[in-house]
Design a protein around this motif. Structure first.
Motif, short mmCIF file in Angstrom:
data_model
loop_
_atom_site.label_atom_id
_atom_site.label_comp_id
_atom_site.label_asym_id
_atom_site.label_seq_id
_atom_site.Cartn_x
_atom_site.Cartn_y
_atom_site.Cartn_z
N ALA A 72 5.15 11.27 7.67
CA ALA A 72 4.18 10.20 7.82
C ALA A 72 4.61 8.92 7.10
N PHE A 73 5.42 9.06 6.04
CA PHE A 73 5.85 7.91 5.24
C PHE A 73 7.36 7.91 5.11
N ASP A 74 7.92 6.71 4.99
CA ASP A 74 9.32 6.62 4.60
C ASP A 74 9.49 5.51 3.58
N PHE A 75 10.67 5.48 2.97
CA PHE A 75 10.98 4.53 1.91
C PHE A 75 12.32 3.89 2.25
N THR A 76 12.36 2.57 2.16
CA THR A 76 13.58 1.87 2.55
C THR A 76 13.89 0.77 1.55
N ALA A 77 15.15 0.38 1.49
CA ALA A 77 15.58 -0.67 0.57
C ALA A 77 15.60 -2.02 1.29
N ILE A 78 15.36 -3.07 0.52
CA ILE A 78 15.50 -4.44 1.03
C ILE A 78 16.35 -5.23 0.05
N PRO A 79 17.11 -6.21 0.51
CA PRO A 79 17.99 -6.97 -0.40
C PRO A 79 17.22 -7.83 -1.39
N ALA A 111 14.68 -4.69 -5.99
CA ALA A 111 15.24 -3.41 -6.42
C ALA A 111 14.28 -2.26 -6.18
N ARG A 112 13.04 -2.60 -5.80
CA ARG A 112 12.03 -1.57 -5.54
C ARG A 112 12.07 -1.15 -4.08
N ARG A 113 11.70 0.10 -3.82
CA ARG A 113 11.68 0.61 -2.45
C ARG A 113 10.43 0.15 -1.70
N VAL A 114 10.59 -0.19 -0.45
CA VAL A 114 9.47 -0.51 0.42
C VAL A 114 8.95 0.77 1.04
N ILE A 115 7.65 0.99 0.96
CA ILE A 115 7.04 2.16 1.60
C ILE A 115 6.46 1.76 2.94
N ARG A 116 6.60 2.67 3.92
CA ARG A 116 6.05 2.42 5.25
C ARG A 116 5.31 3.67 5.74
N HIS A 139 3.90 5.53 9.08
CA HIS A 139 4.09 5.55 10.52
C HIS A 139 2.77 5.91 11.19
N HIS A 140 2.21 4.95 11.91
CA HIS A 140 0.95 5.19 12.64
C HIS A 140 1.17 4.85 14.11
N GLN A 141 1.16 5.89 14.93
CA GLN A 141 1.42 5.73 16.36
C GLN A 141 2.73 4.97 16.54
N MET A 142 2.71 3.80 17.16
CA MET A 142 3.95 3.04 17.36
C MET A 142 4.11 1.92 16.35
N SER A 143 3.30 1.94 15.30
CA SER A 143 3.31 0.86 14.31
C SER A 143 3.85 1.34 12.97
N LEU A 144 4.40 0.40 12.21
CA LEU A 144 4.76 0.63 10.82
C LEU A 144 3.80 -0.16 9.95
N ILE A 145 3.11 0.54 9.06
CA ILE A 145 2.15 -0.08 8.15
C ILE A 145 2.79 -0.10 6.77
N HIS A 146 2.83 -1.28 6.16
CA HIS A 146 3.53 -1.47 4.90
C HIS A 146 2.56 -1.53 3.72
N ALA A 147 3.14 -1.61 2.52
CA ALA A 147 2.33 -1.83 1.31
C ALA A 147 1.76 -3.26 1.35
N PRO A 148 0.61 -3.48 0.72
CA PRO A 148 -0.08 -2.55 -0.15
C PRO A 148 -0.84 -1.42 0.55
N THR A 149 -1.20 -1.62 1.82
CA THR A 149 -2.01 -0.60 2.51
C THR A 149 -1.32 0.75 2.51
N ALA A 150 -0.04 0.78 2.85
CA ALA A 150 0.69 2.06 2.92
C ALA A 150 0.75 2.72 1.55
N LEU A 204 6.12 0.72 -5.78
CA LEU A 204 6.48 0.65 -4.37
C LEU A 204 6.30 -0.77 -3.86
N GLU A 205 7.31 -1.27 -3.21
CA GLU A 205 7.40 -2.68 -2.83
C GLU A 205 6.71 -2.98 -1.50
N GLN A 206 6.35 -4.23 -1.35
CA GLN A 206 5.81 -4.75 -0.10
C GLN A 206 6.93 -5.49 0.65
N PRO A 207 6.83 -5.57 1.97
CA PRO A 207 7.85 -6.33 2.71
C PRO A 207 7.72 -7.83 2.41
#
Length: 208
Positions: free
Chosen positions: A152-159, A162-167, A169-180, A200-203
């Protein structure tokens, strides 16, 4: 599966009570207080407990069209619980009393300058839901078993951080922090885990 009944309410209330919540700083510099609601209700098919997730109206000045939990800024002199219940009424026409509150999660500081308090409530009379078109484009019931899946969730890096972005997965959408991040912590609380999410970072698009 968590049926929408008194036993589930008691179990979730007990999980929230056993969670050692971390409040934000007593006087956060330049952060504005806000509250969001994890409003628990029947799932769409009526077989499970769900929480309410909204899509923000496309004409709003900030974060238009984004996925969000009901909520908003605290008014002067208003507690986060009072703000959460007021916003739930204003956005979805759900009028709940303080007796519906099951617990609070950790305060989450956002890049856009808010300190968000998540408030968990039991919204028994979900038939009354009426989205306010000035604020809400649509409202969705997300069954709790959806967020308990391993994928249901994944964690990814952004340049940019240094913190990971959490996402989420809802249907065909990616919901990010802070909500995620808040949904993820609620999932962890339900499982009896005291998982922190302020790291956990926001996009980048949510930083403004």
């Amino acid at each position: 599966m968590r049926p929408f009944d008194d036993a589930t309410r008691r179990n979730i209330e007990a999980a929230c009570a056993s969670f050692a919540r971390l409040p934000g700083e007593a006087e956060p510099s330049a952060l504005k207080r806000a509250a969001v609601v994890l409003a628990l209700t029947e799932s769409s098919d009526g077989d499970d407990t769900a929480f309410l997730l909204t899509r923000r109206a496309s004409h709003l000045r900030a974060h238009r069209g984004q996925w969000a939990l009901p909520g908003g800024r605290c008014d002067a002199g208003e507690t986060p619980v009072e703000a959460a219940l007021r916003e739930l009424d204003e956005e979805l026409a759900l009028k709940l009393s303080a007796d519906a509150v099951l617990g609070l999660l950790d305060d989450y500081p956002t890049r856009s300058g808010y300190l968000i308090t998540p408030v968990v409530v039991w919204a028994a009379d979900s038939a009354a839901i009426a989205p306010n078109p000035d604020e809400v484009a649509s409202v969705h019931r997300i069954a709790l078993d959806t967020i308990e899946h391993d994928d249901a969730f994944d964690f990814t890096a952004i340049p940019e951080s240094a913190r990971r972005v959490i996402r989420f997965h809802h249907q065909m959408s990616l919901i990010h922090a802070p909500t995620a991040a808040l949904i993820y912590q609620f999932r962890e609380v339900l499982a009896g885990r005291h998982t922190r999410v302020t790291d956990l970072e926001q996009p980048v698009f949510a930083w403004k």
